[in-house]
Design a protein around this motif. Structure first.
Motif, PDB file in Angstrom:
ATOM      1  N   ASP A 189       2.782  -1.885   5.725  1.00 12.09           N
ATOM      2  CA  ASP A 189       3.948  -1.023   5.945  1.00 12.09           C
ATOM      3  C   ASP A 189       3.890   0.202   5.048  1.00 12.09           C
ATOM      4  N   ASP A 190       4.413   1.304   5.529  1.00 15.04           N
ATOM      5  CA  ASP A 190       4.474   2.529   4.730  1.00 15.04           C
ATOM      6  C   ASP A 190       5.228   2.267   3.430  1.00 15.04           C
ATOM      7  N   GLY A 191       4.618   2.679   2.338  1.00 18.22           N
ATOM      8  CA  GLY A 191       5.269   2.560   1.041  1.00 18.22           C
ATOM      9  C   GLY A 191       5.222   1.182   0.421  1.00 18.22           C
ATOM     10  N   SER A 192       4.501   0.240   1.026  1.00 14.96           N
ATOM     11  CA  SER A 192       4.448  -1.114   0.458  1.00 14.96           C
ATOM     12  C   SER A 192       3.701  -1.150  -0.870  1.00 14.96           C
ATOM     13  N   GLY A 193       2.744  -0.262  -1.041  1.00 14.10           N
ATOM     14  CA  GLY A 193       1.908  -0.282  -2.241  1.00 14.10           C
ATOM     15  C   GLY A 193       0.738  -1.242  -2.142  1.00 14.10           C
ATOM     16  N   GLY A 194       0.656  -1.996  -1.055  1.00 17.23           N
ATOM     17  CA  GLY A 194      -0.426  -2.970  -0.920  1.00 17.23           C
ATOM     18  C   GLY A 194      -1.820  -2.379  -0.960  1.00 17.23           C
ATOM     19  N   PRO A 195      -2.106  -1.379  -0.114  1.00 19.63           N
ATOM     20  CA  PRO A 195      -3.458  -0.809  -0.124  1.00 19.63           C
ATOM     21  C   PRO A 195      -3.811  -0.107  -1.430  1.00 19.63           C
ATOM     22  N   GLN A 196      -2.804   0.209  -2.245  1.00 21.11           N
ATOM     23  CA  GLN A 196      -3.057   0.861  -3.533  1.00 21.11           C
ATOM     24  C   GLN A 196      -2.982  -0.113  -4.713  1.00 21.11           C
ATOM     25  N   ASN A 197      -2.677  -1.375  -4.434  1.00 22.93           N
ATOM     26  CA  ASN A 197      -2.504  -2.348  -5.514  1.00 22.93           C
ATOM     27  C   ASN A 197      -3.859  -2.705  -6.111  1.00 22.93           C
ATOM     28  N   ASP A 198      -4.061  -2.366  -7.369  1.00 25.11           N
ATOM     29  CA  ASP A 198      -5.378  -2.552  -7.995  1.00 25.11           C
ATOM     30  C   ASP A 198      -5.775  -4.024  -8.063  1.00 25.11           C
ATOM     31  N   PHE A 199      -4.824  -4.907  -8.359  1.00 18.60           N
ATOM     32  CA  PHE A 199      -5.132  -6.331  -8.476  1.00 18.60           C
ATOM     33  C   PHE A 199      -5.627  -6.885  -7.142  1.00 18.60           C
ATOM     34  N   THR A 200      -4.923  -6.545  -6.069  1.00 20.25           N
ATOM     35  CA  THR A 200      -5.317  -7.025  -4.747  1.00 20.25           C
ATOM     36  C   THR A 200      -6.661  -6.451  -4.326  1.00 20.25           C
ATOM     37  N   GLN A 201      -6.850  -5.159  -4.527  1.00 20.48           N
ATOM     38  CA  GLN A 201      -8.093  -4.522  -4.083  1.00 20.48           C
ATOM     39  C   GLN A 201      -9.286  -4.988  -4.919  1.00 20.48           C
ATOM     40  N   ARG A 202      -9.062  -5.196  -6.199  1.00 23.23           N
ATOM     41  CA  ARG A 202     -10.143  -5.740  -7.032  1.00 23.23           C
ATOM     42  C   ARG A 202     -10.525  -7.133  -6.592  1.00 23.23           C
ATOM     43  N   ASN A 203      -9.524  -8.002  -6.389  1.00 18.06           N
ATOM     44  CA  ASN A 203      -9.827  -9.370  -5.979  1.00 18.06           C
ATOM     45  C   ASN A 203     -10.507  -9.418  -4.620  1.00 18.06           C
ATOM     46  N   ALA A 204     -10.061  -8.573  -3.686  1.00 17.67           N
ATOM     47  CA  ALA A 204     -10.694  -8.545  -2.372  1.00 17.67           C
ATOM     48  C   ALA A 204     -12.144  -8.102  -2.474  1.00 17.67           C
ATOM     49  N   THR A 205     -12.408  -7.157  -3.350  1.00 19.15           N
ATOM     50  CA  THR A 205     -13.786  -6.676  -3.534  1.00 19.15           C
ATOM     51  C   THR A 205     -14.654  -7.723  -4.205  1.00 19.15           C
ATOM     52  N   PHE A 206     -14.151  -8.318  -5.294  1.00 19.98           N
ATOM     53  CA  PHE A 206     -14.926  -9.346  -5.983  1.00 19.98           C
ATOM     54  C   PHE A 206     -15.179 -10.543  -5.073  1.00 19.98           C
ATOM     55  N   MET A 207     -14.153 -10.967  -4.313  1.00 19.13           N
ATOM     56  CA  MET A 207     -14.329 -12.066  -3.373  1.00 19.13           C
ATOM     57  C   MET A 207     -15.455 -11.767  -2.396  1.00 19.13           C
ATOM     58  N   THR A 208     -15.441 -10.548  -1.861  1.00 22.03           N
ATOM     59  CA  THR A 208     -16.441 -10.181  -0.860  1.00 22.03           C
ATOM     60  C   THR A 208     -17.843 -10.247  -1.431  1.00 22.03           C
ATOM     61  N   TRP A 209     -18.043  -9.679  -2.584  1.00 21.43           N
ATOM     62  CA  TRP A 209     -19.382  -9.691  -3.181  1.00 21.43           C
ATOM     63  C   TRP A 209     -19.798 -11.100  -3.581  1.00 21.43           C
ATOM     64  N   ASN A 210     -18.873 -11.906  -4.068  1.00 16.03           N
ATOM     65  CA  ASN A 210     -19.228 -13.290  -4.411  1.00 16.03           C
ATOM     66  C   ASN A 210     -19.650 -14.072  -3.180  1.00 16.03           C
ATOM     67  N   LEU A 211     -18.957 -13.866  -2.067  1.00 22.07           N
ATOM     68  CA  LEU A 211     -19.347 -14.513  -0.815  1.00 22.07           C
ATOM     69  C   LEU A 211     -20.727 -14.041  -0.373  1.00 22.07           C
ATOM     70  N   MET A 212     -20.962 -12.741  -0.472  1.00 23.88           N
ATOM     71  CA  MET A 212     -22.251 -12.185  -0.068  1.00 23.88           C
ATOM     72  C   MET A 212     -23.378 -12.725  -0.947  1.00 23.88           C
ATOM     73  N   HIS A 213     -23.166 -12.715  -2.259  1.00 21.38           N
ATOM     74  CA  HIS A 213     -24.202 -13.218  -3.169  1.00 21.38           C
ATOM     75  C   HIS A 213     -24.511 -14.686  -2.891  1.00 21.38           C
TER      76      HIS A 213
END
Length: 248
Positions: A189-213
């Motif tokens: 949703d507009d203004g939710s802050g989700g796509p800009q949330n550093d904790f969420t985006q970091r965890n999503a990125t780390f999860m992805t790379w851990n799965l790939m590795h």
């Protein structure tokens, strides 16, 4: 603080080849395809990372399929007129990486997610070529979204189920986002802050790379070693160093 030379090189350059891997994302939203899904929006983060590294990714919604309840591979043999699980199961079995995405409802994963887990369980009696559970050699993770509490609880439930079936769960294999408790904006949703949330985006990125590795390690090593986990060997009397020689 700016990245030093080594950090920058590690972020931007690597010689790891993931292009032989495949990933299936099952978005257990209650909304059929064509309707906006907040869980889908967060799943686009690991999708982008994997595709940037040559992994073939497919995102599906189980709600689009006719999946009757049950814990058998084909519920048409148990009284239901139709069952799309065999078709969806083929895609599950073809994927090296499985990410289960779910919204939160009343603090729990969605009903679609729970039914998916039951249908995954229906295949757990099957074995791979090494006489292990058919899910051995694959890795699993999960994405959770909502505007109420429950991200870690839902992740705990989903990841427990996947590892029990035979999926390998790497470190930090989940990511999620929730807004403030109570009614309010959801992830996309507009203004939710989700796509800009550093904790969420970091965890999503780390999860992805851990799965790939982890998927790449399993691929390079030919899966989980077949010792101490073969069902027919146990049934034939092999006890794999079990400490009680009187046990039968």
């Amino acid at each position: 603080m700016a990245l030093n030379t080594l950090q920058k090189r590690l972020c931007e350059e690597h010689d790891m080849d993931f292009s032989h891997l495949t990933a299936l994302f099952l978005n257990c939203t209650l909304k059929p395809s064509g309707q906006a899904s907040h869980t889908d929006a967060l799943l686009r983060v690991p999708q982008s990372i994997m595709q940037a590294n040559g992994i073939a990714v497919e995102i599906l919604r189980p709600v689009d399929y006719d999946l009757p309840p049950g814990v058998y591979p084909d519920m048409r043999a148990h009284g239901f007129p139709s069952d799309d699980w065999p078709e969806l199961c083929e895609k599950v079995m073809a994927a090296d990486i499985l990410i289960v995405g779910t919204p939160i409802w009343l603090g729990e994963e969605s009903s679609v997610c729970r039914r998916l887990i039951e249908r995954l369980y229906a295949e757990s009696g099957k074995l791979n070529g090494k006489d292990q559970s058919v899910y051995y050699g694959r890795v699993g993770g999960c994405i959770v979204t909502g505007n109420e509490d429950g991200v870690k609880h839902c992740a705990m439930s989903v990841l427990y189920a996947l590892q029990h079936l035979g999926y390998l769960i790497p470190p930090q294999a989940d990511a999620g986002w929730i807004g403030e408790a109570g009614p309010g904006p959801s992830y996309a949703d507009d203004g939710s802050g989700g796509p800009q949330n550093d904790f969420t985006q970091r965890n999503a990125t780390f999860m992805t790379w851990n799965l790939m590795h982890m998927a790449r390690i399993l691929s390079d090593w030919g899966g989980i070693p077949a010792h101490g986990n073969q069902r027919s060997a146990w049934e034939d009397g092999c006890r794999f160093d079990h400490p009680n020689p009187e046990y039968r």
